[in-house]
Design a protein around this motif. Sequence first.
Motif, PDB file in Angstrom:
ATOM      1  N   UNK A 117       8.240  18.775  30.814  1.00 26.57           N
ATOM      2  CA  UNK A 117       9.386  17.969  30.365  1.00 26.57           C
ATOM      3  C   UNK A 117      10.120  18.717  29.253  1.00 26.57           C
ATOM      4  N   UNK A 118      11.357  19.037  29.518  1.00 27.27           N
ATOM      5  CA  UNK A 118      12.170  19.715  28.504  1.00 27.27           C
ATOM      6  C   UNK A 118      12.862  18.695  27.618  1.00 27.27           C
ATOM      7  N   UNK A 119      12.859  18.985  26.336  1.00 24.86           N
ATOM      8  CA  UNK A 119      13.526  18.099  25.381  1.00 24.86           C
ATOM      9  C   UNK A 119      15.029  18.371  25.390  1.00 24.86           C
ATOM     10  N   UNK A 120      15.799  17.343  25.131  1.00 21.47           N
ATOM     11  CA  UNK A 120      17.253  17.490  25.069  1.00 21.47           C
ATOM     12  C   UNK A 120      17.648  18.165  23.761  1.00 21.47           C
ATOM     13  N   UNK A 121      18.856  18.699  23.746  1.00 20.46           N
ATOM     14  CA  UNK A 121      19.371  19.361  22.547  1.00 20.46           C
ATOM     15  C   UNK A 121      19.460  18.380  21.379  1.00 20.46           C
ATOM     16  N   UNK A 122      19.855  17.139  21.657  1.00 12.49           N
ATOM     17  CA  UNK A 122      19.981  16.138  20.593  1.00 12.49           C
ATOM     18  C   UNK A 122      18.633  15.855  19.942  1.00 12.49           C
ATOM     19  N   UNK A 123      17.580  15.822  20.758  1.00  6.21           N
ATOM     20  CA  UNK A 123      16.239  15.574  20.202  1.00  6.21           C
ATOM     21  C   UNK A 123      15.802  16.744  19.316  1.00  6.21           C
ATOM     22  N   UNK A 124      16.054  17.966  19.811  1.00  6.77           N
ATOM     23  CA  UNK A 124      15.676  19.149  19.017  1.00  6.77           C
ATOM     24  C   UNK A 124      16.471  19.189  17.712  1.00  6.77           C
ATOM     25  N   UNK A 125      17.767  18.874  17.796  1.00  8.43           N
ATOM     26  CA  UNK A 125      18.619  18.911  16.617  1.00  8.43           C
ATOM     27  C   UNK A 125      18.209  17.842  15.610  1.00  8.43           C
ATOM     28  N   UNK A 126      17.775  16.695  16.103  1.00 10.67           N
ATOM     29  CA  UNK A 126      17.329  15.618  15.204  1.00 10.67           C
ATOM     30  C   UNK A 126      16.100  16.048  14.417  1.00 10.67           C
ATOM     31  N   UNK A 127      15.127  16.670  15.100  1.00 15.84           N
ATOM     32  CA  UNK A 127      13.934  17.160  14.397  1.00 15.84           C
ATOM     33  C   UNK A 127      14.303  18.240  13.382  1.00 15.84           C
ATOM     34  N   UNK A 128      15.245  19.104  13.768  1.00 17.52           N
ATOM     35  CA  UNK A 128      15.658  20.170  12.857  1.00 17.52           C
ATOM     36  C   UNK A 128      16.303  19.586  11.605  1.00 17.52           C
ATOM     37  N   UNK A 129      17.134  18.536  11.772  1.00 10.52           N
ATOM     38  CA  UNK A 129      17.759  17.899  10.611  1.00 10.52           C
ATOM     39  C   UNK A 129      16.713  17.258   9.702  1.00 10.52           C
ATOM     40  N   UNK A 130      15.696  16.678  10.303  1.00  9.93           N
ATOM     41  CA  UNK A 130      14.665  15.997   9.515  1.00  9.93           C
ATOM     42  C   UNK A 130      13.816  16.984   8.719  1.00  9.93           C
ATOM     43  N   UNK A 131      13.478  18.115   9.356  1.00 10.91           N
ATOM     44  CA  UNK A 131      12.585  19.077   8.718  1.00 10.91           C
ATOM     45  C   UNK A 131      13.330  20.126   7.903  1.00 10.91           C
ATOM     46  N   UNK A 132      14.636  20.323   8.215  1.00 10.16           N
ATOM     47  CA  UNK A 132      15.439  21.305   7.477  1.00 10.16           C
ATOM     48  C   UNK A 132      16.716  20.604   7.008  1.00 10.16           C
ATOM     49  N   UNK A 133      16.653  19.824   5.938  1.00  8.25           N
ATOM     50  CA  UNK A 133      17.830  19.051   5.515  1.00  8.25           C
ATOM     51  C   UNK A 133      18.963  19.902   4.934  1.00  8.25           C
ATOM     52  N   UNK A 134      18.628  21.032   4.321  1.00 13.91           N
ATOM     53  CA  UNK A 134      19.657  21.859   3.683  1.00 13.91           C
ATOM     54  C   UNK A 134      20.300  22.824   4.688  1.00 13.91           C
ATOM     55  N   UNK A 135      21.483  23.329   4.301  1.00 14.52           N
ATOM     56  CA  UNK A 135      22.137  24.337   5.146  1.00 14.52           C
ATOM     57  C   UNK A 135      21.326  25.626   5.149  1.00 14.52           C
ATOM     58  N   UNK A 136      21.399  26.319   6.277  1.00 15.42           N
ATOM     59  CA  UNK A 136      20.600  27.533   6.460  1.00 15.42           C
ATOM     60  C   UNK A 136      21.526  28.728   6.649  1.00 15.42           C
ATOM     61  N   UNK A 137      21.284  29.774   5.877  1.00 14.24           N
ATOM     62  CA  UNK A 137      21.987  31.037   6.069  1.00 14.24           C
ATOM     63  C   UNK A 137      21.206  31.837   7.109  1.00 14.24           C
ATOM     64  N   UNK A 138      21.909  32.337   8.118  1.00 13.23           N
ATOM     65  CA  UNK A 138      21.239  33.041   9.211  1.00 13.23           C
ATOM     66  C   UNK A 138      20.443  34.228   8.694  1.00 13.23           C
ATOM     67  N   UNK A 139      20.912  34.870   7.625  1.00 10.27           N
ATOM     68  CA  UNK A 139      20.206  36.036   7.098  1.00 10.27           C
ATOM     69  C   UNK A 139      18.832  35.683   6.547  1.00 10.27           C
TER      70      UNK A 139
END
Length: 453
Positions: free
Chosen positions: A75-97
């Motif tokens: 079962x593949x997770x949807x992009x919205x589900x992945x993005x929600x977890x990312x927002x919860x665990x990484x609340x601050x903005x991320x610099x790609x570098x």
Amino acid sequence: MKKYQYSESEKELNKVLHYHDNVLNSIPSLNPNKIKMGQNIASSEELLKKLSFSQQVCEMGSNLSHTEKKIKISNLRSWDEILKDAHNLVPDEVDLQSLFIEEELQSNERYINQLRNDFNSLNKLDETDYLICVAAGILAASVDIFLDGIPKKTKEGVTAGPLSDYIRNKFDEAIPQEKIKELERKFKVPYDLSTNYKLDEYVDGLSSWFHRYHSLGHDPILGFVFGVFDVMTGRFSAIDKKGKVISQILSDVPEGIDIFQAIGKVFGHMKSDVNTSMGLPAPLMTLFNMFQFGKIEKEKLTIAEVARGMYAQGYDFKHFCSMSISTMIIEVVVRLSYCIKRLNEGYSLKDSIPVNGFGRKLPKLQTMLFIAHSINTASNAGKIYFTKNPLAINYTEWLAFTKYSVSQLKWTLRDKPVLRDQYVESKLLEEWNDLQSVINDMWTATEEDYIVL
């Protein structure tokens, strides 16, 4: 250095990448166990072979390779589900570098610089290129100095260098006096006035000597615009000696004449004038009447006055033709040498054609032409300096030098950085496409073992 401003979609992607990076880093490595397991299997197989079970070991390997694979469901997770977890665990903005270690960042920077250097090397001149430029420039300068000469009025007419005199003799042979009279009768135009007698508005400087210099219709380039307009409307357009542009009606609009007939009249009339004692001016030279500034020599002459005096001394269209030869030498020698060199380097004839086209720029050729014309222009500047004579100016060469200077400046300041960035992006895109191909192959192989929902 200005900090890069991420778009909203890029900010979301950076968070997801950071989230997955943390997940992957939290998974313990299986490499030690995998290596130890491989060693155990190898030692077991070796022991069985020593105990005379070699055939059974081979049969077991063959049976394992043909073991029926069990299809699993994923079962593949949807992009919205992945993005929600990312927002919860990484609340601050991320610099790609921040996802790279310092060594990786330095490696990336070195690779980008290498791609930029590769682009620069594609357009960098080698020793042969410089030799071509210098040879063409010196050859053209020699023609300008020793063969073009400086025009001078004499009792026999205008004389200059051997090349200029040769060109004038060819004009005499092509258009003799009897031919001139025939052309004058056949191609009469309204702007061919040598006095102000029939004019309502006075044109200062108009005379039998200078009427072709002041009339816009007699200019070898502008004549095909203003001269055609004058023929079709019965007008006389000129720039007087004080720089004033004057256009006035002389007669009724001629009936039954179209633009092609008007062009024919202008060309025929120019042909009748080009070989007269006060012939056609050099192209665009009429515009110098508008340059009412400058303090040249002791007389404090303006540029307009100097140019008018040059025309009076024989600096006309025929001398312009002789001056053009040194400029043409550079164009022919550099372009032909560029083509031959490219063919010898293994390029196709299509890629070796020494001419810019739509969507096809040749910066190396442009730089070579700029250098060669710079040499010839510098030589002509020295000729002017030592002779103290404005008639020594090679008009065509200065026009060519101006054109290539603007092009070279445009290439250096605008086109080169843009094309270099496009080159780097195209190389990175090629590598990205290769990576995408590998990922697609891996995904295709994975789908053989899984039912993806």
